[in-house]
Motif scaffolding. Structure first.
Motif, PDB file in Angstrom:
ATOM      1  N   ASP A 159      31.429  42.677  40.426  1.00  0.00           N
ATOM      2  CA  ASP A 159      31.810  41.314  40.823  1.00  0.00           C
ATOM      3  C   ASP A 159      30.611  40.390  40.978  1.00  0.00           C
ATOM      4  O   ASP A 159      30.306  39.906  42.072  1.00  0.00           O
ATOM      5  CB  ASP A 159      32.637  41.344  42.120  1.00  0.00           C
ATOM      6  N   LEU A 211      42.312  46.358  45.429  1.00  0.00           N
ATOM      7  CA  LEU A 211      40.918  46.807  45.445  1.00  0.00           C
ATOM      8  C   LEU A 211      40.269  46.703  46.817  1.00  0.00           C
ATOM      9  O   LEU A 211      39.609  47.643  47.271  1.00  0.00           O
ATOM     10  CB  LEU A 211      40.093  45.997  44.441  1.00  0.00           C
ATOM     11  N   GLU A 212      40.435  45.556  47.475  1.00  0.00           N
ATOM     12  CA  GLU A 212      39.722  45.298  48.733  1.00  0.00           C
ATOM     13  C   GLU A 212      40.514  45.755  49.944  1.00  0.00           C
ATOM     14  O   GLU A 212      39.953  46.317  50.879  1.00  0.00           O
ATOM     15  CB  GLU A 212      39.411  43.805  48.844  1.00  0.00           C
ATOM     16  N   THR A 268      28.827  45.957  44.804  1.00  0.00           N
ATOM     17  CA  THR A 268      30.094  46.151  45.505  1.00  0.00           C
ATOM     18  C   THR A 268      29.887  46.056  47.013  1.00  0.00           C
ATOM     19  O   THR A 268      30.691  45.448  47.729  1.00  0.00           O
ATOM     20  CB  THR A 268      30.709  47.505  45.141  1.00  0.00           C
ATOM     21  N   SER A 321      36.731  41.751  39.327  1.00  0.00           N
ATOM     22  CA  SER A 321      37.379  43.067  39.261  1.00  0.00           C
ATOM     23  C   SER A 321      38.885  42.963  39.477  1.00  0.00           C
ATOM     24  O   SER A 321      39.657  43.724  38.880  1.00  0.00           O
ATOM     25  CB  SER A 321      36.750  44.016  40.280  1.00  0.00           C
ATOM     26  N   SER A 322      39.309  42.017  40.316  1.00  0.00           N
ATOM     27  CA  SER A 322      40.748  41.855  40.550  1.00  0.00           C
ATOM     28  C   SER A 322      41.455  41.385  39.284  1.00  0.00           C
ATOM     29  O   SER A 322      42.538  41.871  38.943  1.00  0.00           O
ATOM     30  CB  SER A 322      40.978  40.855  41.688  1.00  0.00           C
ATOM     31  N   MET A 335      43.132  41.823  44.327  1.00  0.00           N
ATOM     32  CA  MET A 335      42.315  41.970  45.528  1.00  0.00           C
ATOM     33  C   MET A 335      43.001  42.853  46.556  1.00  0.00           C
ATOM     34  O   MET A 335      42.372  43.702  47.203  1.00  0.00           O
ATOM     35  CB  MET A 335      42.013  40.593  46.125  1.00  0.00           C
ATOM     36  N   ARG A 363      35.331  37.497  46.737  1.00  0.00           N
ATOM     37  CA  ARG A 363      34.452  38.664  46.689  1.00  0.00           C
ATOM     38  C   ARG A 363      34.787  39.546  45.488  1.00  0.00           C
ATOM     39  O   ARG A 363      33.908  40.142  44.873  1.00  0.00           O
ATOM     40  CB  ARG A 363      34.586  39.485  47.984  1.00  0.00           C
ATOM     41  N   ARG A 364      36.069  39.647  45.163  1.00  0.00           N
ATOM     42  CA  ARG A 364      36.530  40.564  44.111  1.00  0.00           C
ATOM     43  C   ARG A 364      37.125  39.818  42.924  1.00  0.00           C
ATOM     44  O   ARG A 364      38.016  40.311  42.248  1.00  0.00           O
ATOM     45  CB  ARG A 364      37.581  41.514  44.693  1.00  0.00           C
TER      46      ARG A 364
END
Length: 433
Positions: free
Chosen positions: A125, A79-80, A147, A59-60, A76, A55-56
């Motif tokens: 993402d 961020l998540e 997002t 961005s990760s 991740m 999912r990320r």
């Protein structure tokens, strides 16, 4: 397995997915087979980590300033999962089965870097080639919308009103933590945490007896917006496994004629057992045979043709984050041609005064608004039913829904950010009487 060991397994799996270019579901299944000592809780937790990394993914890697399996997993977690550098370092202590300790660079990245200055496709993402398409529909909100499409989805259930009422099921399924869905009057929702296993719905007595089906609230709403009525002749032209066929049958209360078909007979395989379990007796399933048209006897006589159109599935990314990274521009072109074909086929089936309900699980304007504009240009005998007229089927939720969903002259667009559902586009078109 310890949390640290689960983290190591997730890093290993991300490496396998990258190196072998295999679907995540396949990699997870093979890992579980090879590591039978891992319990169901371990497998669920590891799967949750892997899906969250997917999912990320962009961005990760951005916040870690590195695009490796380890960097993606660590990014991740920040961020998540909302973990700070110290919490992540506690998992990466270099002990038995644990990841190696954080380097100074990794700790600095986890502490100081963010996606604030990242390009939209990285912060949101999604593949870079889709940026223009998402900007066309969402503008500057595309990062926020994307997002939301990257977050884990809840588990939604549809109450089969042929057999049960929602109030009763709220009681009988209370042990699963079910709550009413925000919009659908026939929906139930189970919120799932990051590491939670999906409950065994198929083993529940209410499922076995046909009182419930798994169906995202957005899909429920799409069926409701078609306004199928008892006594009508209704055709589900892209029935597939029958999710919306079952919803239509319940709306028709067993009265009228319901026909379910699909160009791919393999997709129809589960529909027979599902119809039987749901207690549907007025549905005629027509399986294609070679090049023969299964609807030759339908000559402009249908009250409603529902098209659950073949599409890119961009609206379902939160359920299948692996798919968005494997999607290529050519797939969109193929789907656009498929949609034109099925819309034109539907046009010949609808009687004067009848309607088409066109549905996609996509947020891309080419598959939605632009497809409807092109259809009306080809078939001027059809006109879009004003969206504000279709939403009246939601009764007391109509006004609130109208403020939440994205309305256009061509129809409604639901998104995870706006409506808390999967991404669905719905357009209803009426043929001149």
């Amino acid at each position: 397995m310890t949390p640290a060991a689960r983290l190591s397994a997730a890093i290993e799996l991300i490496g396998t997915i990258n190196a072998q270019r295999v679907p995540a579901a396949k990699a997870l299944k093979e890992w579980g087979t090879a590591h039978r000592y891992a319990g169901s809780g371990d497998r669920a937790a590891i799967s949750g980590l892997v899906w969250d990394v997917l999912r990320r993914r962009a961005s990760s890697a951005w916040i870690m300033d590195a695009d490796t399996p380890r960097a993606r997993v660590l990014g991740m977690l920040r961020l998540e999962r909302g973990m700070d550098a110290d919490a992540i370092a506690a998992l990466c202590d270099g002990g038995r089965f644990a990841p190696e300790p954080l380097t100074e660079g990794e700790r600095a990245a986890l502490t100081s870097r963010s996606t604030r200055d990242a390009p939209a496709h990285i912060a949101g993402d999604y593949p870079e080639w889709l940026d223009g398409h998402l900007a066309q529909v969402f503008g500057d909100d595309r990062v926020a919308e994307a997002t939301a499409m990257a977050s884990r989805a809840p588990l939604d259930l549809r109450v089969n009103t042929l057999k049960a009422k929602r109030e009763k099921l709220l009681s009988s399924l209370a042990h699963l933590g079910v709550q009413p869905t925000p919009w659908s009057p026939i929906g139930l929702r189970i919120e799932l945490s990051a590491d939670a296993r999906s409950p065994g719905i198929h083993a529940e007595e209410d499922f076995i007896k046909g009182a419930i089906e798994v169906q995202d609230e957005g899909s429920q709403l799409a069926a409701l917006l078609s306004a199928a009525k008892p006594g009508e002749q209704v055709i589900d032209l892209c029935a597939g496994a029958g999710g919306k066929t079952l919803a239509l049958a319940a709306m028709m209360a067993g009265k009228g004629r319901l026909i379910a078909t699909d160009h791919d007979k393999r997709q129809l395989a589960p529909i027979y057992e599902r119809l039987s379990r749901a207690g549907v007796h007025n549905c005629d399933v027509r399986t294609p045979k070679g090049s023969n048209d299964t609807l030759l006897d339908i000559h402009a006589s249908a009250d409603l043709v529902l098209i659950d159109a073949p599409c890119t599935g961009t609206g379902t990314w939160r359920r299948n984050p692996d798919a968005k990274w494997r999607m290529r521009p050519g797939a969109l072109e193929v789907r656009l041609k498929d949609q034109v074909a099925v819309l034109d086929r539907a046009a010949a089936l609808v009687k004067p005064g009848g309607r088409i309900a066109y549905i996609t699980c996509s947020v891309l304007p080419q598959e939605n608004n632009e497809q409807i504009k092109s259809f009306v240009a080809r078939h001027p005998e059809f006109a879009v039913v004003p969206p504000e007229q279709t939403v009246t089927v939601l009764w007391d939720k109509a006004e609130e829904f109208s403020k939440a969903a994205l309305q256009s002259p061509e129809g409604w667009l639901m998104t995870p950010r706006r409506t808390g559902t999967d991404g669905f586009f719905v357009s209803v078109l009426r043929k001149q009487a």
